[in-house]
Design a protein around this motif. Structure first.
Motif, PDB file in Angstrom:
ATOM      1  N   GLU A  26       0.887   6.131  56.503  1.00 25.26           N
ATOM      2  CA  GLU A  26       0.623   5.932  57.929  1.00 25.26           C
ATOM      3  C   GLU A  26      -0.294   4.740  58.150  1.00 25.26           C
ATOM      4  O   GLU A  26      -1.339   4.615  57.504  1.00 25.26           O
ATOM      5  CB  GLU A  26      -0.047   7.186  58.502  1.00 25.26           C
ATOM      6  CG  GLU A  26       0.864   8.393  58.529  1.00 25.26           C
ATOM      7  CD  GLU A  26       0.146   9.638  59.005  1.00 25.26           C
ATOM      8  OE1 GLU A  26      -0.230   9.694  60.174  1.00 25.26           O
ATOM      9  OE2 GLU A  26      -0.053  10.549  58.163  1.00 25.26           O
ATOM     10  N   LEU A  27       0.109   3.916  59.099  1.00 23.06           N
ATOM     11  CA  LEU A  27      -0.631   2.707  59.435  1.00 23.06           C
ATOM     12  C   LEU A  27      -2.036   3.014  59.975  1.00 23.06           C
ATOM     13  O   LEU A  27      -2.964   2.223  59.802  1.00 23.06           O
ATOM     14  CB  LEU A  27       0.178   1.948  60.495  1.00 23.06           C
ATOM     15  CG  LEU A  27      -0.159   0.517  60.827  1.00 23.06           C
ATOM     16  CD1 LEU A  27      -0.300  -0.350  59.586  1.00 23.06           C
ATOM     17  CD2 LEU A  27       0.912  -0.041  61.750  1.00 23.06           C
ATOM     18  N   LEU A  28      -2.207   4.160  60.616  1.00 20.16           N
ATOM     19  CA  LEU A  28      -3.500   4.479  61.222  1.00 20.16           C
ATOM     20  C   LEU A  28      -4.378   5.318  60.285  1.00 20.16           C
ATOM     21  O   LEU A  28      -5.267   6.038  60.720  1.00 20.16           O
ATOM     22  CB  LEU A  28      -3.318   5.190  62.566  1.00 20.16           C
ATOM     23  CG  LEU A  28      -2.541   4.401  63.624  1.00 20.16           C
ATOM     24  CD1 LEU A  28      -2.530   5.128  64.968  1.00 20.16           C
ATOM     25  CD2 LEU A  28      -3.114   3.000  63.823  1.00 20.16           C
ATOM     26  N   LYS A  29      -4.073   5.210  58.978  1.00 21.99           N
ATOM     27  CA  LYS A  29      -4.930   5.882  57.997  1.00 21.99           C
ATOM     28  C   LYS A  29      -5.277   4.916  56.876  1.00 21.99           C
ATOM     29  O   LYS A  29      -4.492   4.029  56.540  1.00 21.99           O
ATOM     30  CB  LYS A  29      -4.204   7.090  57.390  1.00 21.99           C
ATOM     31  CG  LYS A  29      -4.192   8.295  58.301  1.00 21.99           C
ATOM     32  CD  LYS A  29      -3.674   9.506  57.563  1.00 21.99           C
ATOM     33  CE  LYS A  29      -3.604  10.713  58.484  1.00 21.99           C
ATOM     34  NZ  LYS A  29      -2.758  11.767  57.908  1.00 21.99           N
ATOM     35  N   ALA A  30      -6.463   5.127  56.316  1.00 20.51           N
ATOM     36  CA  ALA A  30      -6.880   4.369  55.134  1.00 20.51           C
ATOM     37  C   ALA A  30      -7.253   5.370  54.048  1.00 20.51           C
ATOM     38  O   ALA A  30      -7.515   6.538  54.338  1.00 20.51           O
ATOM     39  CB  ALA A  30      -8.076   3.497  55.467  1.00 20.51           C
ATOM     40  N   ARG A  31      -7.234   4.897  52.824  1.00 19.21           N
ATOM     41  CA  ARG A  31      -7.607   5.782  51.707  1.00 19.21           C
ATOM     42  C   ARG A  31      -8.599   5.030  50.816  1.00 19.21           C
ATOM     43  O   ARG A  31      -8.465   3.843  50.590  1.00 19.21           O
ATOM     44  CB  ARG A  31      -6.350   6.162  50.916  1.00 19.21           C
ATOM     45  CG  ARG A  31      -6.562   7.281  49.928  1.00 19.21           C
ATOM     46  CD  ARG A  31      -5.249   8.056  49.675  1.00 19.21           C
ATOM     47  NE  ARG A  31      -4.132   7.199  49.394  1.00 19.21           N
ATOM     48  CZ  ARG A  31      -3.916   6.592  48.242  1.00 19.21           C
ATOM     49  NH1 ARG A  31      -4.758   6.752  47.238  1.00 19.21           N
ATOM     50  NH2 ARG A  31      -2.848   5.836  48.056  1.00 19.21           N
ATOM     51  N   CYS A  32      -9.606   5.789  50.342  1.00 24.01           N
ATOM     52  CA  CYS A  32     -10.636   5.173  49.500  1.00 24.01           C
ATOM     53  C   CYS A  32     -10.183   5.185  48.043  1.00 24.01           C
ATOM     54  O   CYS A  32      -9.822   6.227  47.503  1.00 24.01           O
ATOM     55  CB  CYS A  32     -11.959   5.925  49.643  1.00 24.01           C
ATOM     56  SG  CYS A  32     -13.244   5.248  48.575  1.00 24.01           S
ATOM     57  N   LEU A  33     -10.226   4.020  47.411  1.00 17.22           N
ATOM     58  CA  LEU A  33      -9.806   3.924  46.009  1.00 17.22           C
ATOM     59  C   LEU A  33     -10.807   4.602  45.085  1.00 17.22           C
ATOM     60  O   LEU A  33     -10.478   4.948  43.961  1.00 17.22           O
ATOM     61  CB  LEU A  33      -9.664   2.451  45.612  1.00 17.22           C
ATOM     62  CG  LEU A  33      -8.492   1.713  46.266  1.00 17.22           C
ATOM     63  CD1 LEU A  33      -8.639   0.216  46.073  1.00 17.22           C
ATOM     64  CD2 LEU A  33      -7.174   2.210  45.707  1.00 17.22           C
ATOM     65  N   ASP A  34     -12.052   4.820  45.560  1.00 18.47           N
ATOM     66  CA  ASP A  34     -13.052   5.463  44.712  1.00 18.47           C
ATOM     67  C   ASP A  34     -13.024   6.976  44.821  1.00 18.47           C
ATOM     68  O   ASP A  34     -12.970   7.676  43.824  1.00 18.47           O
ATOM     69  CB  ASP A  34     -14.457   4.958  45.079  1.00 18.47           C
ATOM     70  CG  ASP A  34     -14.702   3.575  44.497  1.00 18.47           C
ATOM     71  OD1 ASP A  34     -13.877   3.150  43.658  1.00 18.47           O
ATOM     72  OD2 ASP A  34     -15.672   2.926  44.892  1.00 18.47           O
ATOM     73  N   CYS A  35     -13.055   7.515  46.067  1.00 15.31           N
ATOM     74  CA  CYS A  35     -13.178   8.982  46.195  1.00 15.31           C
ATOM     75  C   CYS A  35     -11.892   9.622  46.710  1.00 15.31           C
ATOM     76  O   CYS A  35     -11.812  10.834  46.845  1.00 15.31           O
ATOM     77  CB  CYS A  35     -14.354   9.354  47.091  1.00 15.31           C
ATOM     78  SG  CYS A  35     -14.073   8.982  48.829  1.00 15.31           S
ATOM     79  N   ASP A  36     -10.861   8.813  47.026  1.00 16.65           N
ATOM     80  CA  ASP A  36      -9.549   9.292  47.451  1.00 16.65           C
ATOM     81  C   ASP A  36      -9.549   9.918  48.846  1.00 16.65           C
ATOM     82  O   ASP A  36      -8.561  10.515  49.248  1.00 16.65           O
ATOM     83  CB  ASP A  36      -8.967  10.285  46.418  1.00 16.65           C
ATOM     84  CG  ASP A  36      -7.449  10.159  46.341  1.00 16.65           C
ATOM     85  OD1 ASP A  36      -6.937   9.039  46.502  1.00 16.65           O
ATOM     86  OD2 ASP A  36      -6.774  11.197  46.162  1.00 16.65           O
ATOM     87  N   GLU A  37     -10.679   9.813  49.565  1.00 19.62           N
ATOM     88  CA  GLU A  37     -10.743  10.351  50.931  1.00 19.62           C
ATOM     89  C   GLU A  37      -9.783   9.579  51.844  1.00 19.62           C
ATOM     90  O   GLU A  37      -9.681   8.355  51.759  1.00 19.62           O
ATOM     91  CB  GLU A  37     -12.188  10.227  51.461  1.00 19.62           C
ATOM     92  CG  GLU A  37     -12.400  10.704  52.872  1.00 19.62           C
ATOM     93  CD  GLU A  37     -12.557  12.220  52.970  1.00 19.62           C
ATOM     94  OE1 GLU A  37     -12.376  12.922  51.957  1.00 19.62           O
ATOM     95  OE2 GLU A  37     -12.872  12.696  54.079  1.00 19.62           O
TER      96      GLU A  37
END
Ligand code: OAD
Length: 235
Positions: free
Chosen positions: A110-121
């Motif tokens: 989804e374009l309106l979401k981001a994900r953290c490469l460190d904690c996967d949040e």
């Protein structure tokens, strides 16, 4: 009696809302190299370029784009159908949600979401992302990526999708060129498992021959009638 419908949508259903498709003469992939903006390797090489590409897409989506008659017809199907309707979309826009669909899988993210490469949040984003953006959970800087499934990565929720395809009475594929796997194989999977398969697209696609029925036309024009038919079959 039809009790389970699985729908797959692609860029074609959002075309009438003003969102560019990927392939074809004026498609997104004509102006951008897939390996630069839609692979993990491209992101590792030039994160700024990749963030800029998705920032542009996000700004465009939030600039007044509206769901169209095709999205609304599918929301009506889910609302009025007596059985189960699962909507699997390859699209990263939120137009199905805005039209009112609820049981949705965004298999390509989804374009309106981001994900953290460190904690996967996972987190919602409405503003631009950059290499200085901070994770809201672990505070890492520069570790947020768009929550998009890139080439070479596994689409989301595949086990749930495969189970639904195996149990479907009807499989409806809308506005997708049928060139990107695994989505391109869903029609055949559903058909082998006993579903009646229908394709709705402006034109013939790579997968057309494996559908029981092909409906040609713009999604916004053909879907309201197709949904009426499905609702009659289910009642
Ligand atoms: P494509 O751009 O490959 O195909 C769009 C399809 O929509 C074509 O078959 C068109 O004929 C059809 N089409 C266009 N306008 C339409 C309309 N108004 N009504 C009905 N059909 C219409 O887009 P996708 O098949 O969605 O993945 O592409 C699949 C994946 O490839 C995307 O999710 C994306 C891309 O690379 C990733 O980025 C991971």
């Amino acid at each position: 009696m039809t009790s389970s419908i699985v729908i797959l949508t692609g860029a074609g259903i959002s075309a009438e809302s003003g969102i560019q498709t990927f392939r074809g003469a004026d498609g997104l992939w004509e102006g951008h190299r897939v390996e630069d903006v839609a692979t993990p390797e491209g992101f590792a090489r030039d994160p700024e370029l990749v963030q800029r590409f998705y920032n542009e897409r996000r700004r465009h989506l939030l600039s007044g784009i509206e769901a169209n008659a095709g999205h609304l017809a599918l929301a009506r199907l889910e609302e009025e159908f007596q059985g189960e309707v699962l909507l699997v979309t390859q699209n990263i826009d939120n137009l199905h949600e805005r039209a009112g669909s609820k049981n949705i899988i965004h298999m390509h993210g989804e374009l309106l979401k981001a994900r953290c490469l460190d904690c996967d949040e996972e987190m919602l984003v409405e503003n631009d992302l950059g290499i200085e953006s901070e994770c809201l959970r672990c505070d890492s800087q520069g570790r947020l990526r768009p929550d998009i499934v890139w080439f070479g990565e596994m689409p989301y929720q595949m086990p749930r999708i495969e189970t639904a395809l195996g149990n479907a009475d009807v499989f409806l594929s809308i506005g997708t060129s049928g060139l990107v796997y695994p989505a391109a194989g869903f029609g055949q999977l559903a058909r082998y498992a006993g579903a009646r398969t229908i394709e709705a697209n402006l034109e013939e696609t790579a997968g057309s021959s494996s559908f029981d029925r092909c409906v040609r036309g713009k999604a916004g024009e053909v879907l309201p009638g197709l949904v009426d038919e499905l609702l009659e079959m289910g009642s």
